[in-house]
Design a protein around this motif. Structure first.
Motif, PDB file in Angstrom:
ATOM      1  N   ALA A   1      -5.995 -12.048 -11.836  1.00  0.00           N
ATOM      2  CA  ALA A   1      -5.526 -13.408 -12.131  1.00  0.00           C
ATOM      3  C   ALA A   1      -4.229 -13.764 -11.425  1.00  0.00           C
ATOM      4  CB  ALA A   1      -5.349 -13.575 -13.635  1.00  0.00           C
ATOM      5  N   THR A   2      -3.495 -12.748 -10.927  1.00  0.00           N
ATOM      6  CA  THR A   2      -2.190 -13.033 -10.314  1.00  0.00           C
ATOM      7  C   THR A   2      -2.120 -12.589  -8.855  1.00  0.00           C
ATOM      8  OG1 THR A   2      -1.312 -10.900 -11.104  1.00  0.00           O
ATOM      9  CG2 THR A   2      -1.029 -12.824 -12.546  1.00  0.00           C
ATOM     10  N   ILE A   3      -3.250 -12.393  -8.224  1.00  0.00           N
ATOM     11  CA  ILE A   3      -3.265 -11.878  -6.849  1.00  0.00           C
ATOM     12  C   ILE A   3      -2.438 -12.763  -5.920  1.00  0.00           C
ATOM     13  CG2 ILE A   3      -4.733 -11.589  -4.813  1.00  0.00           C
ATOM     14  CD1 ILE A   3      -6.923 -10.579  -6.631  1.00  0.00           C
ATOM     15  N   ASN A   4      -1.593 -12.090  -5.122  1.00  0.00           N
ATOM     16  CA  ASN A   4      -0.827 -12.779  -4.077  1.00  0.00           C
ATOM     17  C   ASN A   4      -0.651 -11.796  -2.930  1.00  0.00           C
ATOM     18  OD1 ASN A   4       0.931 -14.131  -2.407  1.00  0.00           O
ATOM     19  ND2 ASN A   4       2.230 -14.867  -4.069  1.00  0.00           N
ATOM     20  N   ILE A   5      -1.348 -12.027  -1.841  1.00  0.00           N
ATOM     21  CA  ILE A   5      -1.343 -11.066  -0.731  1.00  0.00           C
ATOM     22  C   ILE A   5      -0.288 -11.386   0.323  1.00  0.00           C
ATOM     23  CG2 ILE A   5      -3.776 -10.566  -1.064  1.00  0.00           C
ATOM     24  CD1 ILE A   5      -4.389 -12.339   1.354  1.00  0.00           C
ATOM     25  N   ILE A   6       0.480 -12.438   0.117  1.00  0.00           N
ATOM     26  CA  ILE A   6       1.500 -12.808   1.102  1.00  0.00           C
ATOM     27  C   ILE A   6       2.591 -11.742   1.113  1.00  0.00           C
ATOM     28  CG2 ILE A   6       3.150 -14.545   1.834  1.00  0.00           C
ATOM     29  CD1 ILE A   6       0.226 -15.427   1.964  1.00  0.00           C
ATOM     30  N   GLY A   7       2.764 -11.124   2.258  1.00  0.00           N
ATOM     31  CA  GLY A   7       3.879 -10.189   2.438  1.00  0.00           C
ATOM     32  C   GLY A   7       3.666  -8.792   1.887  1.00  0.00           C
ATOM     33  N   ILE A   8       2.507  -8.457   1.354  1.00  0.00           N
ATOM     34  CA  ILE A   8       2.329  -7.115   0.805  1.00  0.00           C
ATOM     35  C   ILE A   8       1.907  -6.143   1.903  1.00  0.00           C
ATOM     36  CG2 ILE A   8       1.690  -8.064  -1.438  1.00  0.00           C
ATOM     37  CD1 ILE A   8      -1.173  -7.164  -0.917  1.00  0.00           C
ATOM     38  N   SER A   9       2.199  -4.866   1.692  1.00  0.00           N
ATOM     39  CA  SER A   9       1.874  -3.838   2.683  1.00  0.00           C
ATOM     40  C   SER A   9       0.385  -3.519   2.653  1.00  0.00           C
ATOM     41  CB  SER A   9       2.673  -2.572   2.388  1.00  0.00           C
ATOM     42  OG  SER A   9       2.254  -2.016   1.137  1.00  0.00           O
ATOM     43  N   ASN A  10      -0.046  -2.828   3.716  1.00  0.00           N
ATOM     44  CA  ASN A  10      -1.456  -2.435   3.770  1.00  0.00           C
ATOM     45  C   ASN A  10      -1.818  -1.494   2.636  1.00  0.00           C
ATOM     46  OD1 ASN A  10      -1.960  -3.954   6.064  1.00  0.00           O
ATOM     47  ND2 ASN A  10      -1.481  -2.272   7.474  1.00  0.00           N
ATOM     48  N   ALA A  11      -0.861  -0.608   2.279  1.00  0.00           N
ATOM     49  CA  ALA A  11      -1.134   0.325   1.183  1.00  0.00           C
ATOM     50  C   ALA A  11      -1.334  -0.436  -0.130  1.00  0.00           C
ATOM     51  CB  ALA A  11       0.015   1.330   1.050  1.00  0.00           C
ATOM     52  N   ASN A  12      -0.496  -1.428  -0.376  1.00  0.00           N
ATOM     53  CA  ASN A  12      -0.637  -2.232  -1.595  1.00  0.00           C
ATOM     54  C   ASN A  12      -1.915  -3.066  -1.562  1.00  0.00           C
ATOM     55  OD1 ASN A  12       1.573  -1.423  -3.066  1.00  0.00           O
ATOM     56  ND2 ASN A  12       2.954  -2.927  -2.134  1.00  0.00           N
ATOM     57  N   LEU A  13      -2.277  -3.509  -0.364  1.00  0.00           N
ATOM     58  CA  LEU A  13      -3.512  -4.278  -0.239  1.00  0.00           C
ATOM     59  C   LEU A  13      -4.719  -3.392  -0.558  1.00  0.00           C
ATOM     60  CD1 LEU A  13      -4.804  -6.973   0.432  1.00  0.00           C
ATOM     61  CD2 LEU A  13      -4.786  -6.342   2.853  1.00  0.00           C
ATOM     62  N   ASP A  14      -4.684  -2.159  -0.090  1.00  0.00           N
ATOM     63  CA  ASP A  14      -5.757  -1.214  -0.399  1.00  0.00           C
ATOM     64  C   ASP A  14      -5.823  -0.961  -1.909  1.00  0.00           C
ATOM     65  OD1 ASP A  14      -6.482  -1.001   2.237  1.00  0.00           O
ATOM     66  OD2 ASP A  14      -5.345   0.851   2.599  1.00  0.00           O
ATOM     67  N   ALA A  15      -4.654  -0.790  -2.523  1.00  0.00           N
ATOM     68  CA  ALA A  15      -4.616  -0.570  -3.977  1.00  0.00           C
ATOM     69  C   ALA A  15      -5.140  -1.791  -4.719  1.00  0.00           C
ATOM     70  CB  ALA A  15      -3.191  -0.250  -4.418  1.00  0.00           C
ATOM     71  N   LEU A  16      -4.837  -2.979  -4.192  1.00  0.00           N
ATOM     72  CA  LEU A  16      -5.295  -4.209  -4.821  1.00  0.00           C
ATOM     73  C   LEU A  16      -6.814  -4.316  -4.743  1.00  0.00           C
ATOM     74  CD1 LEU A  16      -4.521  -6.811  -6.224  1.00  0.00           C
ATOM     75  CD2 LEU A  16      -4.126  -7.857  -3.995  1.00  0.00           C
ATOM     76  N   ILE A  17      -7.390  -3.952  -3.608  1.00  0.00           N
ATOM     77  CA  ILE A  17      -8.855  -3.960  -3.468  1.00  0.00           C
ATOM     78  C   ILE A  17      -9.476  -3.002  -4.470  1.00  0.00           C
ATOM     79  CG2 ILE A  17     -10.757  -3.374  -1.922  1.00  0.00           C
ATOM     80  CD1 ILE A  17      -8.983  -4.315   0.415  1.00  0.00           C
ATOM     81  N   SER A  18      -8.877  -1.823  -4.624  1.00  0.00           N
ATOM     82  CA  SER A  18      -9.385  -0.860  -5.598  1.00  0.00           C
ATOM     83  C   SER A  18      -9.288  -1.407  -7.017  1.00  0.00           C
ATOM     84  CB  SER A  18      -8.612   0.461  -5.489  1.00  0.00           C
ATOM     85  OG  SER A  18      -8.790   1.056  -4.226  1.00  0.00           O
ATOM     86  N   GLY A  19      -8.188  -2.125  -7.304  1.00  0.00           N
ATOM     87  CA  GLY A  19      -8.031  -2.721  -8.628  1.00  0.00           C
ATOM     88  C   GLY A  19      -9.081  -3.776  -8.902  1.00  0.00           C
ATOM     89  N   VAL A  20      -9.371  -4.615  -7.897  1.00  0.00           N
ATOM     90  CA  VAL A  20     -10.410  -5.638  -8.052  1.00  0.00           C
ATOM     91  C   VAL A  20     -11.775  -4.979  -8.236  1.00  0.00           C
ATOM     92  CG1 VAL A  20     -11.631  -7.516  -6.892  1.00  0.00           C
ATOM     93  CG2 VAL A  20      -9.136  -7.387  -6.769  1.00  0.00           C
TER      94      VAL A  20
END
Length: 396
Positions: A294-313
């Motif tokens: 519900a709070t996803i914001n990919i602006i400015g995040i690192s690739n590692a955090n983006l990978d973690a976010l994909i896993s969370g989704v």
């Protein structure tokens, strides 16, 4: 003896007519009502059973209505969950697209924002008769119930059975308490899955906890799978761009290394190359996805955090799929119960009919016979009455 004071023949004919009239009244009542037992006086036992069963059938009719209402609630929740799953799939696809170099993440974020708004709308709209199973206050225990059946046991005790569905963080999309415990508003722990294995090195066994993968995860990485048999034991190996993974049980694959020439137990032999467990491939440390769905914001995040976010989704999708399966199974049970209640009600109606319904063929035949008997009785009474009149001729 002939008497002018007492006409025995007329009295007998009149008594017979009274009996015929009583029989006709009873038969006409059965014909007009269609019931052989219409009141307790007809047959107290059958009347009592039929009355009780009619009452139970009325209760079953109410259960049918309640089942219809419950089915509507479950169907509404399932439809909402199914729609939400499709939206989260889209969000996951957008996040994967954002991992590509040079992509405009701000544009992707705009699309994700629209999808997040859609999730909010779906959860809010999935309400029927004032009940919403997709968003709830998870700070308190809440259980939704659907009426399933009305039961009378062998001792005559009655009860109403229900199907319960507890609202938890595993099946509610949004937590309205603000504690962020729902599927879409909580941040998932996306640490890598691990498994503990026993490795034999130079005859000495030791346990190691290493990273574990599912076959679906390897397939998603375009793995090439091979199978080989060594010493009568078949093992499977997966090659992901030169990194090898070996299957250790039905659910887990672990990273493998070439152990040719070492003392480590070989788990796969591929043309003279031996592979064993890579004990250095320890699981990643526990981390949380940087945002909830519900709070996803990919602006400015690192690739590692983006990978973690994909896993969370992906973890949220797993929970949503499980919740949809639960709702689907409840819906199936309600459909089966509706069909059973319908058949049970029909069986009760049939049983009551066997006890109290009149056989119309038999009753109509009896009525015709009684009408004939009545006509003959009237003629007999007329003959009996005329006998006294014949005495008058003696005095002329």
């Amino acid at each position: 003896m002939t008497s002018i004071l007492t006409n025995v023949a007329a009295m007998a004919a009149l008594s017979t007519l009274r009996g015929i009239a009583s029989g006709m009244e009873e038969t006409q009542a059965r014909v007009s009502s269609g019931l052989r037992v219409g009141q307790a006086a007809d047959n107290a036992a059958y009347w009592s059973i039929a009355t009780t069963m009619r009452s139970d059938n009325m209760a079953l009719s109410a259960v049918q209505d309640a089942l219809g209402l419950g089915a509507a609630k479950v169907d509404t929740a399932y439809a909402g969950m199914e729609s939400a799953i499709e939206v989260v799939k889209e969000i996951k696809a957008k996040l994967v697209a954002a991992t590509e170099d040079g992509v405009d993440k701000s544009k992707i974020q705009e699309e994700i924002d629209q999808l997040k708004d859609q999730l909010t709308s779906i959860a809010a709209a999935a309400s029927f008769s004032g009940e919403n199973w997709l968003q709830s206050d998870l700070s308190v225990s809440t259980t939704k119930s659907v009426v399933a059946s009305f039961v009378r046991d062998d001792k005559g005790h009655v009860s109403v059975k229900k199907v319960d569905y507890a609202l938890t963080g595993g099946n509610v999309l949004f937590d309205t308490s603000g504690n962020n415990l729902g599927i879409l508003d909580k941040q998932y722990n996306v640490s890598q899955k691990s498994v503990t294995v026993s490795v034999n090195t130079d005859g000495v066994s030791s346990e190691h906890t290493v990273a574990a993968y599912s076959v679906d995860e390897l397939i998603a990485q375009n793995a090439t799978f091979t199978t080989n048999t060594v010493g009568g034991k078949t093992t499977q190996l997966a090659d992901v761009a030169g990194t090898f993974y070996v299957k250790i049980d039905d659910n887990n694959w672990v990273e493998a290394v070439d152990v040719t020439g070492t003392g480590q137990e070989a788990v796969h032999d591929e043309g003279g190359t031996y592979y064993g467990i890579d004990t250095a491939a320890a699981p990643a440390t526990n981390i949380a996805a940087p945002f909830s769905v519900a709070t996803i914001n990919i602006i400015g995040i690192s690739n590692a955090n983006l990978d973690a976010l994909i896993s969370g989704v992906d973890a949220a999708l797993t929970d949503m799929t499980s919740a949809a399966a639960d709702l689907g199974s409840i819906g199936m049970r309600i459909d089966m119960q509706e069909e059973f209640v319908k058949k049970l009600s029909e069986s009760i109606d049939s049983g009551i009919g066997r006890l109290v319904d009149a056989d119309m063929n038999e009753e109509s035949t009896r009525l015709k016979a009684l009408q004939t008997q009545q006509q003959l009785g009237i003629q007999a009474l007329s003959i009996a009455n005329s006998a006294s009149e014949n005495i008058l001729t003696l005095f002329r």
